[in-house]
Design a protein around this motif. Structure first.
Motif, PDB file in Angstrom:
ATOM      1  N   ASN A  17       3.516  -6.343  -4.046  1.00  0.00           N
ATOM      2  CA  ASN A  17       2.812  -5.901  -2.840  1.00  0.00           C
ATOM      3  C   ASN A  17       3.774  -5.585  -1.706  1.00  0.00           C
ATOM      4  OD1 ASN A  17      -0.079  -6.643  -3.695  1.00  0.00           O
ATOM      5  ND2 ASN A  17       1.032  -8.555  -4.014  1.00  0.00           N
ATOM      6  N   VAL A  18       3.465  -4.516  -0.993  1.00  0.00           N
ATOM      7  CA  VAL A  18       4.204  -4.154   0.218  1.00  0.00           C
ATOM      8  C   VAL A  18       3.275  -4.350   1.405  1.00  0.00           C
ATOM      9  CG1 VAL A  18       5.316  -2.278   1.489  1.00  0.00           C
ATOM     10  CG2 VAL A  18       5.699  -2.509  -0.972  1.00  0.00           C
ATOM     11  N   LEU A  19       3.781  -5.051   2.416  1.00  0.00           N
ATOM     12  CA  LEU A  19       2.995  -5.308   3.633  1.00  0.00           C
ATOM     13  C   LEU A  19       3.381  -4.288   4.697  1.00  0.00           C
ATOM     14  CD1 LEU A  19       0.910  -7.264   4.887  1.00  0.00           C
ATOM     15  CD2 LEU A  19       2.837  -8.514   5.852  1.00  0.00           C
ATOM     16  N   HIS A  20       2.482  -3.340   4.946  1.00  0.00           N
ATOM     17  CA  HIS A  20       2.731  -2.312   5.960  1.00  0.00           C
ATOM     18  C   HIS A  20       2.225  -2.771   7.317  1.00  0.00           C
ATOM     19  CE1 HIS A  20       3.979   0.690   3.041  1.00  0.00           C
ATOM     20  NE2 HIS A  20       2.895   0.433   2.325  1.00  0.00           N
TER      21      HIS A  20
ATOM     22  N   SER B 141       3.012   3.001  -6.837  1.00  0.00           N
ATOM     23  CA  SER B 141       2.871   1.566  -7.060  1.00  0.00           C
ATOM     24  C   SER B 141       3.899   0.759  -6.289  1.00  0.00           C
ATOM     25  CB  SER B 141       3.008   1.251  -8.555  1.00  0.00           C
ATOM     26  OG  SER B 141       4.302   1.597  -9.028  1.00  0.00           O
ATOM     27  N   SER B 142       4.964   1.406  -5.828  1.00  0.00           N
ATOM     28  CA  SER B 142       6.037   0.680  -5.131  1.00  0.00           C
ATOM     29  C   SER B 142       5.783   0.550  -3.633  1.00  0.00           C
ATOM     30  CB  SER B 142       7.381   1.376  -5.360  1.00  0.00           C
ATOM     31  OG  SER B 142       7.441   2.604  -4.655  1.00  0.00           O
ATOM     32  N   TYR B 143       4.680   1.144  -3.121  1.00  0.00           N
ATOM     33  CA  TYR B 143       4.414   1.008  -1.688  1.00  0.00           C
ATOM     34  C   TYR B 143       2.985   0.574  -1.375  1.00  0.00           C
ATOM     35  CZ  TYR B 143       2.660   5.900  -1.963  1.00  0.00           C
ATOM     36  OH  TYR B 143       1.992   7.055  -2.281  1.00  0.00           O
ATOM     37  N   LEU B 144       2.220   0.168  -2.382  1.00  0.00           N
ATOM     38  CA  LEU B 144       0.865  -0.317  -2.148  1.00  0.00           C
ATOM     39  C   LEU B 144       0.814  -1.839  -2.144  1.00  0.00           C
ATOM     40  CD1 LEU B 144      -1.468   1.933  -4.338  1.00  0.00           C
ATOM     41  CD2 LEU B 144      -1.066   2.088  -1.877  1.00  0.00           C
ATOM     42  N   PHE B 145      -0.218  -2.370  -1.530  1.00  0.00           N
ATOM     43  CA  PHE B 145      -0.544  -3.791  -1.660  1.00  0.00           C
ATOM     44  C   PHE B 145      -1.415  -3.883  -2.902  1.00  0.00           C
ATOM     45  CE2 PHE B 145      -2.149  -7.967  -0.637  1.00  0.00           C
ATOM     46  CZ  PHE B 145      -1.143  -8.542   0.125  1.00  0.00           C
TER      47      PHE B 145
ATOM     48  N   ASN C 272      -5.769   2.221   3.978  1.00  0.00           N
ATOM     49  CA  ASN C 272      -5.169   0.955   4.383  1.00  0.00           C
ATOM     50  C   ASN C 272      -4.061   0.560   3.415  1.00  0.00           C
ATOM     51  OD1 ASN C 272      -6.551  -0.029   2.150  1.00  0.00           O
ATOM     52  ND2 ASN C 272      -7.414  -1.768   3.223  1.00  0.00           N
ATOM     53  N   LEU C 273      -3.465  -0.593   3.609  1.00  0.00           N
ATOM     54  CA  LEU C 273      -2.300  -0.965   2.811  1.00  0.00           C
ATOM     55  C   LEU C 273      -2.624  -1.113   1.328  1.00  0.00           C
ATOM     56  CD1 LEU C 273      -3.007  -4.193   2.516  1.00  0.00           C
ATOM     57  CD2 LEU C 273      -1.742  -4.377   4.653  1.00  0.00           C
ATOM     58  N   GLU C 274      -3.906  -1.286   0.979  1.00  0.00           N
ATOM     59  CA  GLU C 274      -4.314  -1.332  -0.428  1.00  0.00           C
ATOM     60  C   GLU C 274      -4.411   0.066  -1.036  1.00  0.00           C
ATOM     61  OE1 GLU C 274      -7.716  -4.661  -0.526  1.00  0.00           O
ATOM     62  OE2 GLU C 274      -8.119  -2.994   0.822  1.00  0.00           O
ATOM     63  N   GLY C 275      -4.478   1.106  -0.172  1.00  0.00           N
ATOM     64  CA  GLY C 275      -4.742   2.453  -0.645  1.00  0.00           C
ATOM     65  C   GLY C 275      -6.224   2.785  -0.630  1.00  0.00           C
ATOM     66  N   ARG C 276      -7.007   2.033   0.136  1.00  0.00           N
ATOM     67  CA  ARG C 276      -8.457   2.244   0.235  1.00  0.00           C
ATOM     68  C   ARG C 276      -8.739   3.284   1.310  1.00  0.00           C
ATOM     69  NH1 ARG C 276     -12.690  -1.478  -0.882  1.00  0.00           N
ATOM     70  NH2 ARG C 276     -11.119  -3.126  -1.075  1.00  0.00           N
ATOM     71  N   ALA C 277      -9.396   4.379   0.939  1.00  0.00           N
ATOM     72  CA  ALA C 277      -9.714   5.448   1.887  1.00  0.00           C
ATOM     73  C   ALA C 277     -10.920   5.062   2.735  1.00  0.00           C
ATOM     74  CB  ALA C 277      -9.993   6.748   1.143  1.00  0.00           C
TER      75      ALA C 277
ATOM     76  N   VAL D  98       0.386   4.640   4.270  1.00  0.00           N
ATOM     77  CA  VAL D  98       0.008   4.909   2.876  1.00  0.00           C
ATOM     78  C   VAL D  98      -0.519   6.329   2.725  1.00  0.00           C
ATOM     79  CG1 VAL D  98      -1.580   4.267   1.019  1.00  0.00           C
ATOM     80  CG2 VAL D  98      -0.388   2.494   2.315  1.00  0.00           C
ATOM     81  N   ALA D  99      -1.355   6.771   3.661  1.00  0.00           N
ATOM     82  CA  ALA D  99      -1.878   8.141   3.594  1.00  0.00           C
ATOM     83  C   ALA D  99      -0.744   9.151   3.694  1.00  0.00           C
ATOM     84  CB  ALA D  99      -2.897   8.371   4.705  1.00  0.00           C
TER      85      ALA D  99
END
Length: 692
Positions: free
Chosen positions: A485-488, A355-359, A575-580, A494-495
């Motif tokens: 939110n973290v902006l990568h 949770s500390s590195y996702l948007f 992606n930055l949301e964690g969406r595969a 994330v992967a």
């Protein structure tokens, strides 16, 4: 709900719906040129005329007419047919008959609709008008004689891109669409006007006269030049990527893409690695010599025999796919090494706390926020599509935006709080002006960017941000809402963190690896497409570079293993949301280059540490078994908020700086793009002019 009848079909629609939208819900196609569902309504072209009763006995523009109770709409009556033929006849009065040489040919709305809805003849015998070309920069080619004044380009630049640089001069027949001073468009999303233009007035300058749509093979894929994961279509002819276009995805990029995503593809042809190389020393110095794959693997194997597992390390680059990182992690763990890192910029992110590195708010979720605090981020350069969502929400009203960092032009108004990270301490203590706004907010969110995460005191800043979130946790963390939110900036980040491509308890991160090389404790470094680190610090180590371009990593490498670019392989990205999502192979890698996971698998066999998969499907099955959310394509696996680890460091007095100073060249592909070089030169000239 409002009851209306469309072509004898009754339906209920939401109040405020315009007739053209109601017709779409009824499955009736209405022709249009100026109307676009994501732009403000203009009502210019009059092509969407319908017959409405009760009402005046004349055709009505359906795009600007709200539905009313018991309204009866006819879309194909003789009156409507005659009206549309008349509109089309007027539109074609001055339109040049240059379809054979027009780049819009084959995918032109005017061409299609004139065939379907037009009259088939013209009564106009006067001279046609001509309009001189306009200059809009290196991305947009103009042929303004074709323009039908739909104003889509004006509305896009004003409302979506946020630059008031395109407009109309004069009136009536003398009206011209132009940039006011005929300068290059300054938006990072400017080339979307090409997709919006329904005729051939605005076309792609880099793609001009290169090909026809029916010649191209179309492959649906994902962009990896930033961490947004924009949905794209890759058009290829033979082995060459000819162009990249956006695909619609309402939750990510809607139907827009950045200029870099669209036009950096010409960099895929330049400076490519197509053979394995080994560095050979002589009395005249050292040079890279092309060798076979077996010789390259044997050279690596001979070196690994002489070192221990704790003396080797691997760093993954920003475009590495999940499969190659998964395979490389398995190999290095088998060799006894935990010195792995996917954060080549050294970002302070805890791989154990998802949770500390996702948007966490998600990109689409931005539209629900009523307060935004930006910390050390420049979303306009780091994620233009995220910046667009922020601007879109701000335009609707109700979104208050605050910024801690350098004062930037983000294309929307915000309150500048300063360029000092210690402001976060004041907010946490309740002594700052923003505290009152946070208490009143219903759905606040914050974005912490790489400008904060890559500083020496990053852990202290993350701790301070977490304190702010914790104090206002009744606001930031609600049912169905996570405002942290973290902006990568890296597509692989994330992967990589989800896979654990990060230092274990005894392992070393990127900065520690580089320091350990200088101390001669790390003797072999494997770079999986990593080009953004300080290569001078690798001096003294044996460097293996696996990548697709002859970039910074290849220049210092002792062994080069040629890999595939994102258009040349199937790979999973989060992606930055964690969406595969997955890229698809649109072209083949050049020469002897191979897909990255295959290279790692072949190397493992030479090293007698054979990985337990032989095909991509077997690899993905194993990866999904260990990380189930990688198999849930186009879905977001939410992460329950966990407290961030406390930091013993202190926040420094340093001002925030941003890692992306040049939006157009951030990776090996865009750095080798001639088009991006032209954009960069114009951007630099514009900055110098503004500074003067």
């Amino acid at each position: 709900m409002v009851k209306i009848t469309i072509d004898d079909k009754q339906l209920d629609v939401e109040p405020g719906t315009v007739v053209i939208q109601a017709c779409e819900q009824a499955g009736v196609e209405i022709p249009r040129f100026c109307y676009h569902e994501r732009l403000a309504i203009a009502g210019n072209c009059r092509m969407c005329l319908v017959e409405v009763s009760p009402g005046p006995p004349k055709p009505q523009a359906s795009c600007a007419l709200p539905v009313a109770e018991n309204m009866v709409v006819k879309t194909n009556s003789p009156m409507v047919k005659k009206a549309r033929e008349g509109v089309m006849e007027f539109l074609l009065i001055n339109h040049p008959l240059d379809c054979p040489i027009c780049d819009q040919g084959g995918e032109c709305d005017l061409q299609d609709q004139s065939m379907y809805f037009g009259k088939g003849s013209s009564r106009y015998t006067e001279h046609k008008r001509a309009v001189p070309e306009k200059y809009m920069g290196p991305l947009v080619k103009t042929e303004m004689t074709r323009c039908i004044h739909c104003t889509r380009c004006i509305r896009f630049t004003d409302d979506v891109a946020g630059i008031e640089e395109v407009g109309a001069l004069n009136r009536g027949e003398h009206m011209e669409i132009t940039t006011y001073l005929e300068k290059s468009l300054s938006s990072e999303m400017s080339a979307n006007v090409v997709d919006l233009c329904p005729v051939g007035a605005l076309t792609s300058k880099p793609y001009a006269f290169k090909g026809r749509p029916w010649e191209l093979r179309k492959t649906e894929s994902i962009d990896v030049l930033d961490a947004v994961g924009s949905n794209i279509r890759v058009d290829t002819r033979g082995r060459e990527v000819m162009r990249i276009l956006p695909r619609n995805h309402d939750d990510i990029n809607e139907e827009w893409i950045s200029d870099k995503t669209r036009h950096a593809c010409d960099g895929l042809k330049m400076q490519r690695l197509d053979k394995p190389y080994v560095r050979v020393s002589s009395k005249f110095g050292s040079k890279l010599v092309a060798v076979s794959w077996q010789d390259a693997f044997n050279t690596i194997a001979k070196k690994l025999v002489k070192v221990q597992g704790s003396e080797i390390a691997a760093i993954a680059g920003d475009q590495a796919d999940a499969e190659s990182m998964f395979a490389l992690k398995k190999l290095f763990n088998a060799l006894g090494s935990d010195n792995l890192d996917c954060r080549q910029d050294g970002a302070e992110l805890d791989s154990e706390n998802r949770s500390s590195y996702l948007f966490n708010t998600t990109i689409a979720g931005i539209e629900q926020a009523d307060l935004l605090l930006i910390i050390g981020a420049n979303p306009r350069h780091e994620a233009p599509l995220v910046n667009h969502r922020i601007r879109k929400t701000w335009l609707k009203g109700g979104l208050k935006i605050f910024n801690i960092g350098e004062e930037l032009n983000l294309n929307y108004k915000y309150k500048q709080l300063g360029n000092d990270a210690k402001i976060l301490k004041n907010i946490a203590s309740g002594k700052h002006e923003i505290c009152n706004a946070l208490e009143k907010a219903k759905k606040p969110m914050l974005i912490i960017g790489p400008g904060a995460l890559t500083r020496p005191d990053a852990s202290a800043i993350v701790d301070a941000v977490a304190q702010v979130a914790d104090i206002y946790k009744h606001k930031f963390f609600q049912d169905g809402w996570n405002g942290y939110n973290v902006l990568h900036t890296a597509a692989s980040r994330v992967a990589g963190l989800d896979l654990g491509f990060a230092p274990g308890k005894k392992g070393l991160g990127t900065n520690d690896i580089l320091n350990a090389v200088a101390a001669k404790k790390i003797k072999l470094v494997y770079l999986l497409g990593a080009d953004e680190i300080d290569m001078a610090k690798l001096k003294g180590a044996f460097v293996v570079y696996q990548g697709h371009h002859g970039d910074a990593g290849a220049k210092v490498a002792d062994v080069i293993l040629p890999g595939a670019a994102y258009t040349e392989k199937e790979g999973t990205y989060l992606n930055l949301e964690g969406r595969a999502q997955r890229t698809k192979q649109a072209a083949f890698p050049p020469g002897e280059a191979r897909e990255d996971w295959k290279i790692v698998r072949a190397l493992s066999e030479v090293l007698s540490k054979t990985l337990l998969f032989n095909t991509l499907e077997e690899l993905q099955a194993q990866m999904i078994k260990e990380n189930p959310h990688f198999g849930k394509l186009d879905q977001i696996e939410p992460a329950k908020w966990q407290d961030v680890a406390k930091s013993k460091e202190k926040i420094l007095d340093d001002e925030f700086t941003y890692p992306i100073s040049n939006f157009y060249m951030t990776d090996p592909i865009s750095r080798n793009s001639k088009t991006m070089a032209e954009c960069m030169a114009l951007a630099a000239a514009r900055e110098n002019e503004e500074a003067a």
